[in-house]
Design a protein around this motif. Structure first.
Motif, mmCIF file in Angstrom:
data_model
loop_
_atom_site.group_PDB
_atom_site.id
_atom_site.type_symbol
_atom_site.label_atom_id
_atom_site.label_comp_id
_atom_site.label_asym_id
_atom_site.label_seq_id
_atom_site.Cartn_x
_atom_site.Cartn_y
_atom_site.Cartn_z
ATOM 1 N N ARG A 69 0.864 -1.133 0.055
ATOM 2 C CA ARG A 69 0.005 -0.026 0.169
ATOM 3 C C ARG A 69 0.971 1.412 0.063
ATOM 4 O O ARG A 69 0.462 2.280 -0.778
ATOM 5 C CB ARG A 69 -0.962 0.038 1.098
ATOM 6 N N ALA A 87 -7.045 0.401 -1.921
ATOM 7 C CA ALA A 87 -7.457 -0.540 -3.004
ATOM 8 C C ALA A 87 -6.780 -1.806 -3.365
ATOM 9 O O ALA A 87 -7.176 -2.516 -3.875
ATOM 10 C CB ALA A 87 -8.047 0.363 -4.248
ATOM 11 N N THR A 125 -5.706 -3.641 -1.282
ATOM 12 C CA THR A 125 -5.676 -4.793 -0.114
ATOM 13 C C THR A 125 -6.062 -5.952 -1.021
ATOM 14 O O THR A 125 -5.986 -7.308 -0.665
ATOM 15 C CB THR A 125 -6.870 -4.180 0.697
ATOM 16 N N VAL A 126 -6.700 -5.689 -2.190
ATOM 17 C CA VAL A 126 -7.191 -6.946 -2.958
ATOM 18 C C VAL A 126 -5.809 -7.880 -3.431
ATOM 19 O O VAL A 126 -6.113 -9.229 -3.390
ATOM 20 C CB VAL A 126 -7.840 -6.621 -4.169
ATOM 21 N N GLY A 185 -7.555 -10.400 -0.716
ATOM 22 C CA GLY A 185 -8.550 -10.496 -1.721
ATOM 23 C C GLY A 185 -8.073 -12.169 -2.408
ATOM 24 O O GLY A 185 -9.001 -12.938 -2.771
ATOM 25 N N THR A 190 -22.692 -1.805 -5.386
ATOM 26 C CA THR A 190 -21.279 -1.588 -5.473
ATOM 27 C C THR A 190 -21.397 -0.368 -6.673
ATOM 28 O O THR A 190 -20.581 0.591 -6.723
ATOM 29 C CB THR A 190 -20.543 -2.564 -5.675
ATOM 30 N N PHE A 244 -14.538 -10.249 3.059
ATOM 31 C CA PHE A 244 -13.375 -9.707 2.068
ATOM 32 C C PHE A 244 -13.902 -9.523 0.750
ATOM 33 O O PHE A 244 -13.560 -8.446 0.077
ATOM 34 C CB PHE A 244 -12.203 -10.759 1.880
ATOM 35 N N PHE A 245 -14.725 -10.332 0.050
ATOM 36 C CA PHE A 245 -15.135 -10.279 -1.472
ATOM 37 C C PHE A 245 -16.127 -9.086 -1.091
ATOM 38 O O PHE A 245 -15.910 -8.156 -2.455
ATOM 39 C CB PHE A 245 -16.050 -11.517 -1.444
ATOM 40 N N ASP A 281 -15.924 -6.447 1.046
ATOM 41 C CA ASP A 281 -14.942 -5.383 1.201
ATOM 42 C C ASP A 281 -14.147 -4.834 -0.067
ATOM 43 O O ASP A 281 -13.863 -3.850 -0.164
ATOM 44 C CB ASP A 281 -13.943 -5.524 2.329
ATOM 45 N N MET A 282 -13.715 -6.170 -0.519
ATOM 46 C CA MET A 282 -12.872 -5.929 -1.803
ATOM 47 C C MET A 282 -13.656 -5.105 -2.977
ATOM 48 O O MET A 282 -12.997 -4.095 -3.508
ATOM 49 C CB MET A 282 -12.571 -7.358 -2.313
ATOM 50 N N GLN A 324 -13.910 -1.579 -1.882
ATOM 51 C CA GLN A 324 -12.513 -0.690 -1.909
ATOM 52 C C GLN A 324 -12.004 -0.438 -3.377
ATOM 53 O O GLN A 324 -11.769 0.748 -3.949
ATOM 54 C CB GLN A 324 -11.292 -1.324 -1.288
ATOM 55 N N LEU A 325 -12.270 -1.474 -4.340
ATOM 56 C CA LEU A 325 -12.167 -1.308 -5.459
ATOM 57 C C LEU A 325 -12.920 -0.042 -6.260
ATOM 58 O O LEU A 325 -12.393 0.452 -7.260
ATOM 59 C CB LEU A 325 -12.097 -2.690 -6.376
#
Length: 629
Positions: free
Chosen positions: A97, A142, A144-145, A149, A189, A303-304, A306-307, A310-311
């Protein structure tokens, strides 16, 4: 992590998704390590339910205490290993990051420098500030994926494989659960992306307005328009706040689904597994393992979601960065070489001719018309200016910047020591900063013997070029009065100095670079009469033999100019020496006389620090005049 001096590479500006993928590809080893550690971390978490199932089925039997102890030790060992993997994953992802953060900062700042004077005309200040303050951080988040991810995808497949050994029904429920969650969260999203884009645009506009209001507050207050603009700002702020609420409403639903759907998902699978256990289709140990597997999957499913969250935000921010990076300077191709020797700079629009080797003064009734000419001669606005036999805009820009310097009287001063503020950019051309390298060595001033001896604070003593530049700008007293001399820290924009001291520091910085052509905008406007007279004499000596054009209406500066150009409505009205124009040009005489009256009324009050500096310089000035006589 990217080094401060490392080349950030060439970003992919085809779109937001391409830019994010470029940030991943720019650090392949670290990205791969993050993906492997993230996958290992989540997979090892899935191993715990398997070991617990074996401990229940094999160890909870009378007489098999050793077996139970063995499986317990295995669970403990697995937890210890996974804790270490988790630490390494976190460290690696932090570096991923941070690399994306600083790499984006470097490409944005580098491109802003390449755009130079065109940046304010091509992009709003609010947009640039919003990118630097918010978008860069959002882009970094982003990524983080790359770790959790990828790990979420891997552990999802691993858990599905383990469940096939327990029950095909449970495997089908698990495999179908995540697509259902994605279908429920997907529209939200996409809606969040649209709301976030609109919010960012409004935020950029409002940020730009804050800068405009701060810069023109005194003018607005004088015109009585402060309350009008304040009301407009409050109205726009409320609109931005309402837009923020709409973004937050969508984001809250996405995050609520991220927490709620996996919990419902866990409850459904547990209920099915419990019924199968009651019917004898699976063992109690398998029930424990199923519960553990699904509990582990709660994290990846979250995570999916949140991913996706964030994306979606990262893509919006990346699109803004890409839009800035796509801006290209509007300039013709460099087809000519600059004159080998010093040559005339000619601005056909105004008629101004700057002859080489002379100290020329440009006089106008308003600062706008003289600054406009300077911008054209310095190649900061489109023009038909010629440099000797060639058009200035046909010369390669780096060559122009290395030989022609525009020194603005309000040029930015970064927070640093006084020495670094004056010398740090001497080999990097930059508008207004006095950063323009040449091969000339500045000559020692004629009155160099009058320079006071180095103060005890100047340890080590400054080099000859720095001493000469400070002397020419009459800035030695600034060094003497600061607690640590040249090593004294200055705040941003040198706010711990007076206005006149800041102006002399800027002039010293420009003189230190010793450019072939120096175009100075009102270099002494904030100085008292005594200091201004001293600067005028020393500037003429320091720039002897090189081309200097300065804008001013001060008789103290004009008296030392080789040539004075008088502008009326942006056109050359008269040219000559100061004395000739005073004698034969009534308009010039009236303009200069008005400036003289203003100086007499307010000159000493403009900068009390410089008045003190002038008193320090009085003995040197008297000695200098005596030597001249």
């Amino acid at each position: 992590m990217i080094d401060a001096y490392e080349d950030p590479g060439t970003p992919d500006t085809r779109g937001g998704w391409y830019y994010l993928w470029w940030l991943v590809r720019a650090q392949p080893g670290r990205s791969l390590a993050g993906a492997l550690l993230g996958s290992g971390w989540l997979t090892l978490m899935a191993g715990t339910p398997y070991l617990m199932a074996r401990a229940v089925d094999d160890g909870l039997v009378p007489g098999r205490t050793a077996v139970l102890a063995g499986w317990t030790a295995a669970i403990f060992l697995l937890g210890a290993v996974n804790a270490w993997v988790s630490i390494m994953r976190h460290r690696t992802m932090t570096r991923v990051r941070m690399d994306a953060y600083f790499r984006t900062v470097k490409v944005v700042v580098g491109h802003a420098v390449r755009l130079g004077a065109e940046l304010p005309r091509r992009a709003g200040a609010g947009e640039v500030v919003t990118i630097g303050v918010g978008d860069v951080h959002t882009i970094a988040q982003a990524l983080t994926v790359v770790g959790p991810g990828v790990g979420a995808v891997v552990v999802y497949a691993v858990v599905a494989g383990l469940l096939t050994t327990v029950s095909p029904l449970l495997t089908a429920v698990v495999l179908l659960g995540v697509p259902v969650v994605a279908l429920l969260a997907g529209p939200l999203t996409r809606r969040l992306q649209g709301r976030e884009t609109e919010y960012r645009e409004r935020q950029g506009i409002l940020t730009a307005r804050i800068g405009d209001l701060a810069g023109g507050l005194r003018v607005l207050n004088g015109l009585g328009g402060k309350s009008l603009f304040a009301d407009a700002f409050r109205r726009d702020s409320r609109h931005l706040r309402d837009q923020g609420y709409r973004v937050a409403a969508v984001a809250s639903w996405v995050q609520a689904l991220g927490m709620g759907l996996p919990t419902v998902y866990l409850a459904v699978v547990t209920w099915i597994a419990a019924r199968m256990t009651a019917q004898g289709e699976i063992t109690v140990g398998q029930l424990v393992s199923v519960y553990g597997y699904v509990a582990v999957l709660v994290g990846p499913v979250a995570f999916f979601l949140d991913m996706g969250y964030q994306l979606s935000r990262g893509v919006v921010a990346a699109r803004r960065v890409v839009r800035l990076l796509r801006l290209e300077p509007e300039q013709p191709a460099a087809t000519e070489r600059a004159p080998e020797e010093p040559a005339v700079l000619h601005d056909p629009e105004s008629g101004v001719r700057v002859r080489p080797g002379l100290l020329t003064a440009l006089v106008g009734a308003s600062a706008t018309e003289t600054t406009t000419v300077i911008d054209r001669l310095g190649r900061y606005t489109p023009s038909n200016v010629t440099w000797g036999p060639v058009r200035l805009d046909a010369v390669p820009l780096p060559e122009t910047r290395s030989r022609i310097l525009v020194a603005e009287n309000e040029a930015h001063l970064f927070a640093d020591t006084l020495r670094n503020v004056i010398t740090a950019g001497a080999d990097a051309p930059h508008r207004g900063a006095g950063n323009c390298a040449t091969s000339h060595e500045p000559p020692a001033p004629a009155d160099a013997h009058l320079t006071p001896p180095p103060d005890a604070h100047l340890t080590p003593p400054p080099d000859a070029q720095l001493t000469a530049a400070l002397h020419a700008a009459a800035a030695e007293d600034i060094v003497r009065t600061l607690p640590h001399g040249l090593d004294s820290p200055l705040t941003a924009q040198a706010r711990n100095l007076s206005g006149g001291q800041r102006q002399r520091i800027r002039l010293a910085r420009a003189l230190l670079t010793d450019p072939e052509v120096l175009l100075a905008v009102e270099p002494t406007s904030a100085l008292d009469a005594h200091t201004e007279s001293l600067v005028a004499r020393r500037l003429r000596t320091a720039r002897a033999g090189r081309t200097t054009l300065l804008t001013t209406t001060s008789p103290l500066m004009l008296a030392h100019a080789d040539e004075v150009i008088h502008l009326v409505d942006g056109k050359v009205a008269a040219t000559g020496t100061h004395e000739e124009l005073l004698a034969h040009n009534p308009g010039y005489r009236a303009l200069v006389a008005r400036d003289t009256e203003d100086t007499e009324d307010t000159g000493d009050a403009e900068d009390t620090d410089d008045t003190e500096g002038a008193e320090h310089e009085a003995p040197a000035q008297a000695a200098e005049e005596e030597v001249t006589r």
